[in-house]
Scaffold this active site. Structure first.
Site, mmCIF file in Angstrom:
data_model
loop_
_atom_site.group_PDB
_atom_site.id
_atom_site.type_symbol
_atom_site.label_atom_id
_atom_site.label_comp_id
_atom_site.label_asym_id
_atom_site.label_seq_id
_atom_site.Cartn_x
_atom_site.Cartn_y
_atom_site.Cartn_z
ATOM 1 N N ASP A 166 8.013 4.778 -2.341
ATOM 2 C CA ASP A 166 7.779 5.487 -1.059
ATOM 3 C C ASP A 166 8.225 6.789 -1.309
ATOM 4 O O ASP A 166 9.545 7.217 -0.742
ATOM 5 C CB ASP A 166 8.283 4.590 0.012
ATOM 6 C CG ASP A 166 8.193 4.743 1.417
ATOM 7 O OD1 ASP A 166 7.235 5.880 1.612
ATOM 8 O OD2 ASP A 166 8.708 4.415 2.304
ATOM 9 N N ARG A 213 12.734 8.904 -2.367
ATOM 10 C CA ARG A 213 13.359 8.128 -3.004
ATOM 11 C C ARG A 213 13.758 8.658 -4.351
ATOM 12 O O ARG A 213 14.854 8.387 -4.984
ATOM 13 C CB ARG A 213 12.593 6.961 -3.543
ATOM 14 C CG ARG A 213 11.802 6.165 -2.409
ATOM 15 C CD ARG A 213 12.793 5.711 -1.140
ATOM 16 N NE ARG A 213 12.300 5.074 0.005
ATOM 17 C CZ ARG A 213 12.617 5.154 1.284
ATOM 18 N NH1 ARG A 213 13.699 5.774 1.631
ATOM 19 N NH2 ARG A 213 11.889 4.686 2.179
ATOM 20 N N ARG A 219 7.565 12.585 10.214
ATOM 21 C CA ARG A 219 6.795 11.961 9.004
ATOM 22 C C ARG A 219 5.331 12.045 9.111
ATOM 23 O O ARG A 219 4.450 11.965 8.138
ATOM 24 C CB ARG A 219 6.971 10.521 8.809
ATOM 25 C CG ARG A 219 8.496 10.158 8.660
ATOM 26 C CD ARG A 219 8.691 8.626 8.648
ATOM 27 N NE ARG A 219 7.990 7.871 7.577
ATOM 28 C CZ ARG A 219 8.034 6.574 7.628
ATOM 29 N NH1 ARG A 219 8.385 5.749 9.025
ATOM 30 N NH2 ARG A 219 7.230 6.009 6.882
ATOM 31 N N LYS A 249 -1.198 5.772 5.302
ATOM 32 C CA LYS A 249 -0.441 4.834 6.149
ATOM 33 C C LYS A 249 -0.464 5.352 7.363
ATOM 34 O O LYS A 249 -0.567 6.649 7.548
ATOM 35 C CB LYS A 249 0.753 4.370 5.513
ATOM 36 C CG LYS A 249 1.759 5.384 5.391
ATOM 37 C CD LYS A 249 2.962 5.063 4.504
ATOM 38 C CE LYS A 249 4.024 6.092 4.460
ATOM 39 N NZ LYS A 249 5.168 5.769 3.586
ATOM 40 N N HIS A 250 -0.448 4.542 8.335
ATOM 41 C CA HIS A 250 -0.191 3.027 8.511
ATOM 42 C C HIS A 250 -1.545 2.742 9.368
ATOM 43 O O HIS A 250 -1.208 2.710 10.756
ATOM 44 C CB HIS A 250 1.093 2.764 9.033
ATOM 45 C CG HIS A 250 2.359 3.299 8.686
ATOM 46 N ND1 HIS A 250 2.926 4.670 8.855
ATOM 47 C CD2 HIS A 250 3.209 2.804 7.696
ATOM 48 C CE1 HIS A 250 3.935 4.902 8.158
ATOM 49 N NE2 HIS A 250 4.344 3.615 7.609
ATOM 50 N N HIS A 309 10.221 -2.025 11.944
ATOM 51 C CA HIS A 309 11.269 -2.635 11.087
ATOM 52 C C HIS A 309 12.057 -3.604 11.940
ATOM 53 O O HIS A 309 12.481 -4.798 11.316
ATOM 54 C CB HIS A 309 11.960 -1.689 10.377
ATOM 55 C CG HIS A 309 11.563 -0.884 9.486
ATOM 56 N ND1 HIS A 309 10.931 0.452 9.700
ATOM 57 C CD2 HIS A 309 11.457 -0.831 8.034
ATOM 58 C CE1 HIS A 309 10.472 1.163 8.673
ATOM 59 N NE2 HIS A 309 10.840 0.291 7.620
ATOM 60 N N ASP A 348 2.369 -3.252 4.655
ATOM 61 C CA ASP A 348 3.546 -2.425 4.678
ATOM 62 C C ASP A 348 4.495 -3.706 4.361
ATOM 63 O O ASP A 348 4.160 -4.832 4.269
ATOM 64 C CB ASP A 348 3.790 -2.333 6.119
ATOM 65 C CG ASP A 348 4.907 -0.965 6.345
ATOM 66 O OD1 ASP A 348 5.788 -0.861 5.296
ATOM 67 O OD2 ASP A 348 4.890 -0.445 7.284
#
Length: 582
Positions: free
Chosen positions: A81, A89, A151, A181-182, A194, A266
């Site tokens: 990701d 990351r 984002r 995405k998404h 989340h 996801d």
């Protein structure tokens, strides 16, 4: 003899079913080397592995890790990701060398977006990563959105669509599969999936004209994968969230939009699914609905999770709840993507060996894109070699030649110092020079600078008050943000503190103790306490410099206001250069 043959056939069928169940999983793990259980599962049929910040210490270590995985299965999909910007990351402990989508959307130069994505893809490919769970194609139509924000490329549908397509093109030109995405769009939500299940109550005409447009563009650009959203969209399916909806994944994405690539869920351990359906039941429903790969491992990262999901899928086939053909089709789509990435890697290797010329920017089926035939240093690059005035910009407006004067009002500085202090030094994190350069150029061009008539340069090293909100899970709290570190490099003696809550303003004033003051905020419009803190500061210290590192929804204020459109390290560096007058 007949019995033996029949038993062998049954055994082979069981083995194929188990392998297919493993093939559709994209699990994570802990540590910076592959555990024995993961290597064993790769041998049994697991075809994908997801990487997170906890798995990465350095580019060299990451390359060794992916080599370890490929020693067990040479066509393994290694996913990450890595959006750049706030969600990184690769550089989780230092902050990203690339600005995120919102900054790229603020510049609105699709050639630059493609070049940034291509350079990010090069870095991923060099480390052995071949599937990136990016870009976000969400239209950030709800300013209160707690999980998308910077984002997203922005709130304008057409802008998001053209930059999504450019990003997909650039990333895949580097041989890394994009996962857009998404789907069908997470921008108009006020809940973080989340934590709970968001709901979008827009009617079908709005969804068609807004949410779906960027995904159509991504599909037209050849996005190899699409990630589903854990959101309820009653106009599309009033009963099940998109990840579990056959109407949305098969009826809309496959049949209406004509998408033939890989559909990835996801993270299944996210509460929008896990709290209602559980990860086993959710995974079965997702594959039945049309998903091809199950992403899990951000929170659940062990062999027991893999075993539970494998067994749930096998049991669902045996009970008739999930057709064996649907599972086999999903597994075959995973293998098809693995084949594409293997071909792209071979092309990349050939290119680096000089078999296809010295320019490696066209590997994986790219067509030259934003940087023409020359990649980052090409004749149509996005300002990387254009120096202070950004004269190398590809199709975008030339950058300003330097910070505007004190009466300039709103000034989109657009890269005032494209070759400014340490602009050519390869950065502070040892990243490749080209990667740092295109990221820094993009971050400089993304700045929106508003100066009041009373603004004067800082008389000395400032105190930086960071008003720090709680980070969402996608961004995480491990990655540093702000301008203090970069200002300290330019103005030795800079000090900083982090503040939050109702007393943040008065506490920051006391800590500054009369020194020049820089206040850093992140989505001021979503945090009333943050706005109140700025009120307190500016009432006593109207000379305060304000840096907004989230979505700049609130009106600019302060003697100098800088909107960076993201909190990546490189965005902080660009802002620090303006503050320091570099």
């Amino acid at each position: 003899m007949t019995t033996f043959a029949s038993g062998t056939t049954a055994s082979n069928a069981r083995d194929a079913l188990t392998r297919d169940a493993l093939t559709v999983l994209q699990p994570g793990f802990t540590g910076t080397t592959a555990p024995d259980w993961l290597l064993r599962r790769l041998g049994e049929g697991l075809a994908s592995v997801g990487l997170f910040g906890r798995n990465i210490a350095s580019p060299e270590q990451l390359a060794a890790l992916t080599a370890q995985l490929r020693a067990e299965r040479d066509d393994v999909l290694v996913a990450i990701d890595e959006e750049g910007g706030d969600v990184t990351r690769l550089e989780v402990r230092t902050g990203s060398s690339f600005p995120g989508n919102h900054a790229l959307g603020a510049v609105d130069d699709v050639a630059l977006t493609e070049e940034v994505a291509r350079e990010l893809g090069r870095r991923l490919a060099a480390c052995g990563v071949n599937l990136n769970w990016a870009p976000s194609a969400d239209v950030n139509s709800n300013p209160a959105n707690p999980v998308i924000g910077v984002r997203s490329f922005g709130a304008d549908t057409d802008l998001v669509a053209r930059h999504t397509a450019a990003y997909v093109t650039g990333l895949q030109a580097a041989g890394v599969a994009a996962c857009t995405k998404h789907f069908p769009g997470h921008g108009d939500t006020a809940v973080d999936s989340h934590h709970a299940l968001p709901r979008i109550d827009a009617d079908l005409s709005v969804l068609q004209a807004r949410e779906l447009v960027p995904f159509r563009a991504a599909i037209a650009a050849g996005s190899r994968a699409v990630m589903s959203a854990h959101i309820l969209v009653p106009a599309l399916d009033p009963e099940r969230p998109a990840t579990l909806s056959r109407r949305i994944l098969t009826g809309l994405l496959r049949e209406e939009l004509g998408y033939e690539g890989l559909i990835v869920t996801d993270g299944m351990e996210m509460q929008a699914i896990a709290a209602t359906y559980g990860i086993e039941r959710g995974s079965v429903l997702a594959i039945a609905a049309g998903a091809d790969a199950i992403c899990v491992g951000g929170g659940l990262a062990d062999d027991d999770t893999v075993r539970r999901l494998r067994d749930a899928l096998v049991s669902a086939v045996r009970s008739g709840e999930l057709s064996e053909e649907r599972l086999a089709d999903a597994a075959n789509r995973v293998r098809a993507l693995a084949e594409w990435t293997a071909s792209a890697a071979a092309a990349r290797k050939a290119a680096t060996n000089g078999l296809n010329g010295s320019n490696a920017s066209n590997i994986g089926g790219g067509t030259g894109g934003a940087s023409g035939s020359g990649g980052v240093n090409g004749t149509r690059g996005s300002g990387v070699t254009g120096g202070a005035n950004g004269t190398g910009g590809a199709d975008g407006p030339a950058a300003a030649s330097g910070p505007a004067g004190p009466d300039s009002g709103t000034d989109v500085t657009g890269g005032a110092n494209a070759s400014g202090p340490e602009g050519q030094d390869g950065g502070t994190d040892g990243a490749a020079e080209g990667a740092v350069e295109v990221g820094l150029v993009a971050a400089r061009r993304a700045l929106t600078v508003t100066r009041s008539a009373s603004h004067t340069p800082l008389p000395g090293a400032p105190y930086v008050a960071a008003f720090t909100p709680v980070a969402n899970i996608a961004v995480g709290d491990e990655t540093p943000w702000g301008v203090a570190a970069e200002l300290a490099r330019l103005l030795p003696g800079t000090e900083t503190g982090s503040f939050s809550g109702e007393d943040a303003g008065s506490e920051a004033l006391a800590a500054a103790d009369g020194r020049p003051l820089v206040a850093v905020v992140r989505d001021e419009h979503r945090h009333p306490w943050m706005g109140a803190a700025l009120d307190t500061l500016l009432a006593s210290r109207p000379d305060t410099v304000v840096v907004e590192m989230g979505v700049p929804q609130s009106a600019p204020r302060g003697a100098l206001h800088i909107a960076t459109h993201g909190a990546a390290r490189v965005c902080g560096r660009a802002a620090a250069e303006v503050i320091a007058g570099a």
